[in-house]
Every structure is written in C-alpha cells, then in structure tokens.
Design an enzyme around this catalytic site. Sequence first.
Site, short mmCIF file in Angstrom:
data_model
loop_
_atom_site.label_atom_id
_atom_site.label_comp_id
_atom_site.label_asym_id
_atom_site.label_seq_id
_atom_site.Cartn_x
_atom_site.Cartn_y
_atom_site.Cartn_z
N CYS A 1 55.37 -16.66 41.69
CA CYS A 1 56.11 -17.65 42.30
C CYS A 1 57.57 -17.81 40.83
O CYS A 1 58.61 -19.05 40.68
CB CYS A 1 55.34 -19.34 42.29
SG CYS A 1 55.07 -19.74 40.48
N ARG B 1 40.95 -23.81 33.47
CA ARG B 1 41.17 -23.42 35.19
C ARG B 1 39.91 -22.84 35.99
O ARG B 1 39.92 -23.42 36.88
CB ARG B 1 41.95 -22.83 34.97
CG ARG B 1 43.70 -23.64 34.20
CD ARG B 1 44.35 -22.14 34.08
NE ARG B 1 45.09 -21.89 35.38
CZ ARG B 1 45.73 -22.19 35.90
NH1 ARG B 1 46.54 -23.43 36.17
NH2 ARG B 1 46.19 -20.94 37.56
N GLY C 1 43.85 -21.73 46.03
CA GLY C 1 44.67 -21.56 46.75
C GLY C 1 44.42 -20.86 47.86
O GLY C 1 44.08 -20.15 49.11
N ALA D 1 42.65 -19.08 39.66
CA ALA D 1 42.58 -20.98 38.97
C ALA D 1 44.39 -20.69 39.62
O ALA D 1 45.30 -20.19 40.09
CB ALA D 1 42.62 -21.31 38.18
N PRO D 2 44.26 -22.89 41.06
CA PRO D 2 43.61 -23.58 41.50
C PRO D 2 42.26 -22.93 42.49
O PRO D 2 41.07 -23.73 42.20
CB PRO D 2 43.36 -24.66 40.75
CG PRO D 2 45.42 -24.61 41.55
CD PRO D 2 45.28 -22.96 41.00
N GLU E 1 39.18 -15.59 36.84
CA GLU E 1 40.26 -16.42 36.37
C GLU E 1 40.55 -16.85 34.71
O GLU E 1 39.08 -17.48 34.08
CB GLU E 1 40.38 -18.11 36.47
CG GLU E 1 41.76 -19.48 36.02
CD GLU E 1 43.17 -18.35 35.44
OE1 GLU E 1 43.07 -18.56 34.48
OE2 GLU E 1 43.67 -18.27 36.40
#
Length: 442
Positions: A233, A140, A116, A113-114, A135
């Site tokens: 990230c 989500r 991409g 999720a989400p 997920e």
Amino acid sequence: MITLPEDYLQEMQTVFGEELPAYEACFARDAFRGISVNRLKITPEALLPLLPFPVTRSPFYRDGYYVSAEEQGIGKLPLHHAGAFYVQEPSASSAVSLLGVRPGDRVLDLCAAPGGKSAQIASCLEGSGLIWSNEVVRSRAQILLSNYERMGIRSGVVSSLYPEVLCSRLSGFFDRVLVDAPCSGEGMFRKDPAAVAEWSREHVLACARRQLSILDSAAEALRSGGTLVYSTCTFSPEENEGVIRQFLESHPDFTPGELTESFGRPTGVSCGIRITPLENGEGHFAAILRKTGDASPWGTIVSGNLTKSEKQAADELLDIFRELPHGRLKLQGDKLYLLPELYPETAGVNVIRAGVFAGEFKKNRFEPAHSLFTAFPPSAFRRVLALDRDDPRAVEFLNGYEIDCDGDKGYTAVSYCGMVMGFGKCSGGRLKNKYPKGLRTV
C-alpha cells in the site's frame, strides 16, 4: 490539511509527473471506504437489499463496493457480526483479483493480518481448497483468527511464523501465494496522518530489503506453475518496481505474469499495476509473477481413522448437526477440532488454528464453541432460531442478553437474515446467550 514531507513530494514527482498537483489536492477530500461481500455467507444480490446504506460498485474486485465516508457504526451492524461483509478500503481488494483464485486451490496469504485479503480468498474458494493465513506478529494473528471465525472460514489455517520457517516446511505446497508486504504505508496517508509523520527515506529502503526477503521465502512455498502476487500500500518505486526487478534477477525460475485487469495505472514493470487516489483508491501496488515448470504432487495430507474418543465426539456433534460435517475430527486433549480436508501433515510447524475449533469436553460434558456455529449455514443445524432484519432480538442477542426462543431444548444456532452469527442454549422458551463477551456490542 495534511502537510506532506518535501522529500516525499520530490519522490512522488517520479510517480505522478504533471499530475502531482492533482494528487496533492486529493488530501482535501475524504478517503475512500468500502466493503467486500463474503460469499461463504451470502451473495451480493442477496446482501445489497439488506444494507441500511447505499453502495456503488468498485472496479477492483468482483464483490467490492464503495461506502460513503459519512456512514458510521458499520462494524456494529448485525450483518457485519454475521460475517456478510468485510470493511475494506476498495483498492486493497485489487491484489486478490490479480491472484486469480479458483475453487479447489491451495492458497497462502503470507502477511495476512488483519484478514481482509484472506476473507476475499476464502470467498473465492467457495468453501473448497485451502487458505493458509500467516501473520508473524502474534497479537495481530489473534485479530486475524477472530475475523476467520466471523467470516465463517472453515477450510483454513492461521499461523504465526517467520516466513522462512513456514515456507521451507511447506515447500512447493501452494498453487497461489499472496505477499501483501509490510511497507512504508504511503497509500495510508489520507486515512492516517501518523503514517505521514513516520515516513522517511531510510524507512522506505529498510522496507524494500525486508520485502525482498519475504518474497524469497514465498517463492519456495509456491509449486511449479503456480502464481505469486506481490502487493503493497505504498507508491514507492523502491518498494514496488525495484523489489520486483531484484526478485526476477535472482529467481530465473520466475517470469512476469500477464495483466488482464483493466483497473489502475501502468508501472515501471509490465506485470504490475498502481492505484492512487486519482484512480479512486487510497493506494496500492500489485504485481503478478509466475513460477515456471510443471506441478508435482506434494507430501502427505492428513488422513486416518477416528479414535474411540473422536467417535464419541462425533456423536456429540450429531446432536447439533443434521449430519456430520465434512473434514477430519481431531481431539487434542479436551479440545475438539474439525480439520480441513486438504490440511497437510505439518510436524514441527506450530499453528494457532487449523480448521474449526468445535468445542471442548468439560467433566465429560461437551460444550460447543462459537466458531463451530459461525462456520456453517443454518441448514446444517438441527435447531435454529431464525431472526429477520427487523427482529429486535438480533440486537439483544449481540448485546449478550437472553432472548425468547420457542424451539426444542438444546444448543441452537442463531441466524440473522439467513447467516449464523452465534448460538445459545434453548430451554423453557428462553435462549441462554453464548455470544462471546469480547464480541458483544455493549
């Protein structure tokens, strides 16, 4: 101007060295924004002239583009509703580039999720193979499913399971596995000041422990000879290089993969890259791992003959489609699904959606679902209302209004610039709108 925690800056000294002041200066500038083109719906060459805003190529993904921070309302565009692209921070697309997906692959996106990266994977599969998106947080996962439908992913599965449960049940099934792990989010700081307030050393270390556990599960789902990409990230060495080193130490059947991409900066592990605002991305780490050994056949793939009820359902679909779509029809109660051809036998594994929800029977009357239409091109349908870029009916349709329709009576796909974005029922020169209320723009 965002104020960064002092202990965070001390840690970033080990990452940026003498470039740390340049990194801090980035916080006075806008964050990077971008889109990734969805080849299940349209090619980049066809899409770019249709966009009402300028874009520039991203180095992180073959179909990725930068969008100006000044552009507003991108998610309300008919092109977005039609699934032509996914709004995605440019450096986030780098992990799928490293994954090296090829048509026909069976791919697991374990923390999806989400959606991409799942959308990227499905685009690279070009409608073949299988994408399984998981997920663990159910709410989500529902967002993930909505994006599946918008992007037209039909050879896919959405689940909401703990990684250890899913991966043990599908041991050795996948050719490629992506673990875009939950992290401390340091690469989100420029976009989300709340992420700065939540940062702490304790959180970083807790994330690293969880990430290693998820990777352990992912290793089981991957076949011998397969590829595993781990991404975050965050800039944190503990969550990035540290996790990779610990994983390799405890998994002798894995080796570091070879990097062939030219983007990003070197990291403390040979198989990893790091992207920062200094490389024109918000922040991402990704590393390639290979599982040694030769691939072996896996388990059972769904097959079998149609039941009497499913044959009746096939007749209903032939009133909508020019020919019966590929895949296996499965009737569960009153609900009809079109399962992917590579969907595995998964007794004991509950999934939210396998393949395409085609519709349901209500008092012996079949009512098709929105997802049945968005999963196929206009050429698949018997009746299509084709709208071009300048047709005001496109916005009226997305707003939920009835629109003029000069076609034959019956369920009709509504396409926009060659991409199906929904359907309605045509009768007497008008189209009764079936666009889901929760997706409408007003």
